[in-house]
Every structure is written in structure tokens, then in C-alpha cells.
Design an enzyme around this catalytic site. Structure first.
Site, PDB file in Angstrom:
ATOM      1  N   ASP A  43      29.129  30.035  -7.858  1.00  0.00           N
ATOM      2  CA  ASP A  43      28.982  28.908  -8.775  1.00  0.00           C
ATOM      3  C   ASP A  43      27.746  29.137  -9.636  1.00  0.00           C
ATOM      4  O   ASP A  43      26.870  29.943  -9.297  1.00  0.00           O
ATOM      5  CB  ASP A  43      28.880  27.589  -8.017  1.00  0.00           C
ATOM      6  CG  ASP A  43      27.682  27.536  -7.084  1.00  0.00           C
ATOM      7  OD1 ASP A  43      27.520  28.468  -6.277  1.00  0.00           O
ATOM      8  OD2 ASP A  43      26.893  26.575  -7.160  1.00  0.00           O
ATOM      9  N   ASP A  52      19.839  36.942  -3.981  1.00  0.00           N
ATOM     10  CA  ASP A  52      19.769  35.792  -4.888  1.00  0.00           C
ATOM     11  C   ASP A  52      18.330  35.436  -5.241  1.00  0.00           C
ATOM     12  O   ASP A  52      17.987  34.270  -5.341  1.00  0.00           O
ATOM     13  CB  ASP A  52      20.460  34.589  -4.233  1.00  0.00           C
ATOM     14  CG  ASP A  52      20.666  33.425  -5.196  1.00  0.00           C
ATOM     15  OD1 ASP A  52      20.648  33.646  -6.420  1.00  0.00           O
ATOM     16  OD2 ASP A  52      20.841  32.290  -4.717  1.00  0.00           O
ATOM     17  N   GLU A  88      26.448  26.415  -4.234  1.00  0.00           N
ATOM     18  CA  GLU A  88      25.055  26.670  -3.858  1.00  0.00           C
ATOM     19  C   GLU A  88      24.078  25.941  -4.758  1.00  0.00           C
ATOM     20  O   GLU A  88      23.014  25.495  -4.307  1.00  0.00           O
ATOM     21  CB  GLU A  88      24.784  28.181  -3.902  1.00  0.00           C
ATOM     22  CG  GLU A  88      23.443  28.597  -3.292  1.00  0.00           C
ATOM     23  CD  GLU A  88      22.300  28.620  -4.279  1.00  0.00           C
ATOM     24  OE1 GLU A  88      21.155  28.831  -3.834  1.00  0.00           O
ATOM     25  OE2 GLU A  88      22.535  28.426  -5.499  1.00  0.00           O
TER      26      GLU A  88
END
Length: 469
Positions: A90, A177, A153
Site C-alpha cells: 500500500d 522499509d 501498513e
């Protein structure tokens, strides 16, 4: 023992990696609750991006599993321990200021521009190809490997709530990330909400009809708009004063007059809430400008408390929540969501990233003691600080591998961002933003250097294999 040339292996797969990443980036995977359904729990886009990632896994011979269309995993190997990789597909809302279509990837000057290119689709695909290479080479592994992907997330982690309700989490692992060389500490994350239900009515010369700013709790608002009725004052003088304010502060914006109503838009700069100094908060600037005017009672409380307690204060000193931990660093504070006159009770949401030694209850009590006109409450979904020591063998492997391919010393670091790494008992974030590169996550014209995607894939392949061989 056979030595693997990981750089050569990545090089032979560059075209396919970029094709897969292009396909993933073209999916608008912003959370869309207006169009959610049983099939699409957080909207169609995030689910379609999740399904696309799982399609890659099926194509490449991994075992795949979809959890309620909000999370899923691919896996291979076997062993007493499970090594995990956790990423997300996302993305945050687009916002203003894009020079290209955010969902039509474009490479310019070696940079891949698209929403999600650096957060987190580019790093996810780099890590996926690192794992894919290990599998395709048929290398022996001693552990089960599971690559978990979520589709919520950026806002709430509903995906991981559903995943953990049905699946056992890996024993240790990382999330691609954040940044290299490593993020082994993550501050706690909380938000508090200010409202002003008990402010007595008081007539003023100006009425705040509406204020709207902020598109996500974890983003510094890039623009803010107010609609003001001028009951007793010079509306043209107000317009001229605003134009001087944005010129003096090097901001963007405009003001339009319709009778006795002035609509003002101020343009600042979006940024990730973990580093609010990187942005320019349009909402607090606009309230700072408006605080010179005599507004009605609740209007004045909303505007003046923002200007007094929230404007230009990245450590929360004005509300008494500032705190520094020797290992994890300082608390940061970022007021990101402003809603007034839009149907519900007017509110201000401030996002806080706090190190060890602070906490949600403490933050709320400290704010209450300072902003005495406001009702203060914690927003749901707070997360505690997370830390995996630099002495952990996994952390050491990651740092050594980073040094091997960059020639730079690997050192530990704590960030204010919250990654999936905190879901592992032993977990850290590892890449894919290299030191010296501009951090454009959550900003307009988000990009990632193409060469960095390939370099990250090399580092991931080598490090993962060392940990699972």
C-alpha cells in the site's frame, strides 16, 4: 565451497525485476475505505497490489497464501526456525505537486519516479529478487523463509492484525522499509487529539467557517485551506496581510474574496511525520497567521492554541512532552490533521514519535497540563518503542554485508518511523535508502535511483543467504 557472484546474478535479472516493479507501481494502492467491501477490506487498490505480488510468487514456484485480501506470504525451505521478510504494497495518498503521473512509472536521470518507488514497492521487489535468486540457484537452506506482505501498513496495520490472528510470526527477520546500513531501533508511535467542546461562546469580528488540512496521520500537511467570514473588519486588508505573510515566510498560497467571505489556501511542504523538520506545516502556519485576528470563542481557541502550542515546535517542548533517550534519541511531534466545520467536532491530531522513557499516558497528561482549554485524548493504535541490540548475530550479519558492498562502516541507528520490523521479537529494518540519498518517502515526486534498487537486491540476496544457509 561455491562462491556466489550475487552482483552477476542480479545483473542477469535486471530487466525482469524492473518489469515486475513497473507492474506493481502502476496499481494505485492508496487505502480507499469509501470503496471497501468484503472482497476489498481496505479498498480495491491495496488488494490488487497484494494479489499482484502473490502472482509473482506463484509464477516463480513459491508456496503462497492470501489472508483475507489484506495480507499474504510466499515461502520456501524448511527448518526448525523461520526467517521472515516483511514489506508492504500500500502507499500513502498522492497529494499535490507531482510533475508526472504518480502511477505511471517514469525513469529520468537514473531515478524511477512513482508513488511507492521508495516506500515500499521498490525495496520490496529488491528483497523479493534477492530471495528469488537463492531459490532459483537451488542453494541449500536450513530454515523456512517467509516473505510477508501487507496492504495496510501506512494507516492502521489492519493487515498485520489479520495476519497474526491466523498465522505464526517468523522467529526473526527484517523489513526492507527504511534505510541502510540498518535500523535496529524504532521509536514508539502515538497520536493525541485536541478538541474544544467546552469553550464558551464569545463574539468576535471573524468567524472560522471551515478548516481542512492533512491527508494522513503520519504526514506533515502540505496544504491547508480555511474559509473565514469577516463580520467587522477590512477583508481586503486581511488578503493583503496574508500575501505578505507567505512572501515573508517563503510559502505558497492564495486568497479569494466572495462578499464577506475569504477563502485562504496556504501551501507548505509534505514530509514523513518521523522527521517533521523536513516539511513545512501548512496548517500551523495558517493558524499562526490567523491568530492576529479576533475570532469567535471556539474559533479562537482552535486557532490560537495551534499557534501557541503546535507551530514551529518539532520536539513538543511547548506542550511539555519533549524527551531524549541516550540510545534512541529525541521525541518528535508533528500536528498533521486539522478538521473544523466539516460536520464532526473540530479536532487537531498530532503524531508523536517517542523513545524509551516516554509513553502514551504520559504524553496525554503532559499535554493536558499545558493546553488547558482543550480536551485531550489518545488516538487508538499506539505502538511501543522497539530495539534489537547491535550485538545480535542477525544485526551483525546485516552490517557486515552492507560494508562488503559499499566499503562504508555499518553502524546502528534508531528512527521515528514505524516499520513491520517491530513485529519480530528479533527484528530490524534494513534498507533500501542508501546514505547520502534524499529521503522523498511520502513526498510529491517520490523516486528511487534505479541503480540503488539493483544494489539493494545484491545486498539482500547475500545477507538473506548467510542467515538461512
Amino acid at each position: 565451497m561455491t562462491t556466489i557472484n550475487w552482483e552477476k546474478e542480479v545483473d542477469s535479472r535486471k530487466d525482469q525485476l524492473m518489469k515486475d516493479l513497473d507492474d506493481l507501481l502502476r496499481i494505485d494502492s492508496v487505502k480507499d475505505l469509501a470503496n471497501k467491501s468484503d472482497e476489498f477490506p481496505v479498498g480495491p487498490g491495496p488488494t490488487k497490489a497484494l494479489q499482484k505480488f502473490l502472482e509473482f510468487g506463484e509464477r516463480d514456484g513459491f508456496v503462497t497464501k492470501n489472508i483475507e485480501n489484506v495480507a499474504g506470504h510466499i515461502e520456501f525451505g524448511d527448518g526448525d526456525e523461520t526467517f521472515g521478510i516483511l514489506g508492504h504494497v500500500d502507499v500513502v495518498p498522492v497529494g499535490d505537486g507531482w510533475e508526472t503521473d504518480p502511477f505511471v512509472p517514469v525513469i529520468k536521470d537514473g531515478k524511477l519516479y512513482a508513488r511507492g518507488s521508495s516506500d515500499d514497492k521498490g525495496p520490496v521487489m529488491a528483497a523479493y529478487y534477492g530471495l528469488k535468486i537463492i531459490k532459483e540457484l537451488g542453494l541449500p537452506v536450513s530454515k523456512k523463509v517467509r516473505f510477508i506482505v501487507g496492504a495496510d501498513e501506512e494507516s492502521g496495520w489492519y493487515c498485520m492484525d489479520r495476519y497474526r490472528a491466523s498465522e505464526t510470526m517468523p522467529d526473526f527477520g527484517f523489513s526492507p522499509d527504511a534505510q541502510f546500513p540498518i535500523i535496529n531501533g524504532e521509536k514508539g508511535i502515538a497520536s493525541y487529539i485536541l478538541s474544544f467542546p467546552d469553550v464558551p461562546k464569545k463574539d468576535g469580528d471573524y468567524v472560522l467557517e471551515e478548516m481542512n488540512s492533512g491527508i494522513a496521520a503520519n504526514m506533515v500537511p502540505g496544504d491547508a485551506t480555511v474559509k473565514v467570514t469577516v463580520k467587522n473588519g477590512d477583508i481586503n486588508e486581511m488578503k493583503a496581510a496574508f500575501e505578505k505573510y507567505i512572501a515573508d515566510n517563503k510559502l505558497g498560497g492564495e486568497a479569494q474574496i466572495d462578499g464577506q467571505v475569504i477563502t485562504i489556501k496556504l501551501v507548505g511542504k509534505q514530509a514523513h511525520a518521523q522527521n517533521p523538520k523536513a516539511g513545512i506545516n501548512s496548517a500551523t502556519h495558517l493558524c499562526n497567521f490567523l491568530s492576529d485576528y479576533a475570532f469567535d470563542g471556539k474559533d479562537a481557541a482552535y486557532i490560537n492554541n495551534t499557534a501557541k502550542f503546535l507551530h514551529d515546535d518539532y520536539q513538543g517542548k511547548k506542550v511539555g512532552i519533549d524527551h531524549v533517550d541516550e540510545t534512541m534519541g529525541e521525541l518528535t511531534s508533528s500536528p498533521n490533521m486539522f478538521r473544523y466545520g466539516l460536520g464532526d467536532e473540530p479536532t487537531i491530531l498530532t503524531n508523536v514519535r517517542f523513545p524509551k522513557g516516554s509513553g502514551v499516558d504520559k504524553i496525554v497528561e503532559q499535554v493536558k497540563a499545558h493546553v488547558t482549554e482543550a480536551h485531550v485524548e489518545a488516538a487508538p493504535g499506539a505502538q511501543d518503542p522497539h530495539y534489537t541490540p547491535v550485538t545480535d548475530p542477525m544485526v551483525k550479519t546485516f552490517l557486515d554485508t552492507y560494508e562488503k558492498y559499499t566499503g562504508e562502516k555499518g553502524v546502528e541507528k534508531t528512527i521515528g518511523g514505524g516499520t513491520y520490523a517491530r513485529l519480530f521479537e528479533r527484528g530490524c529494518a534494513y534498507g533500501a535508502l542508501f546514505p547520502g540519498r534524499e529521503d522523498v518517502m511520502h513526498q510529491a515526486n517520490e523516486y528511487m535511483y534505479v541503480e540503488d534498487i539493483y544494489k539493494a537486491a545484491v545486498i539482500y540476496a547475500d545477507a538473506i543467504y548467510q542467515l538461512i544457509k
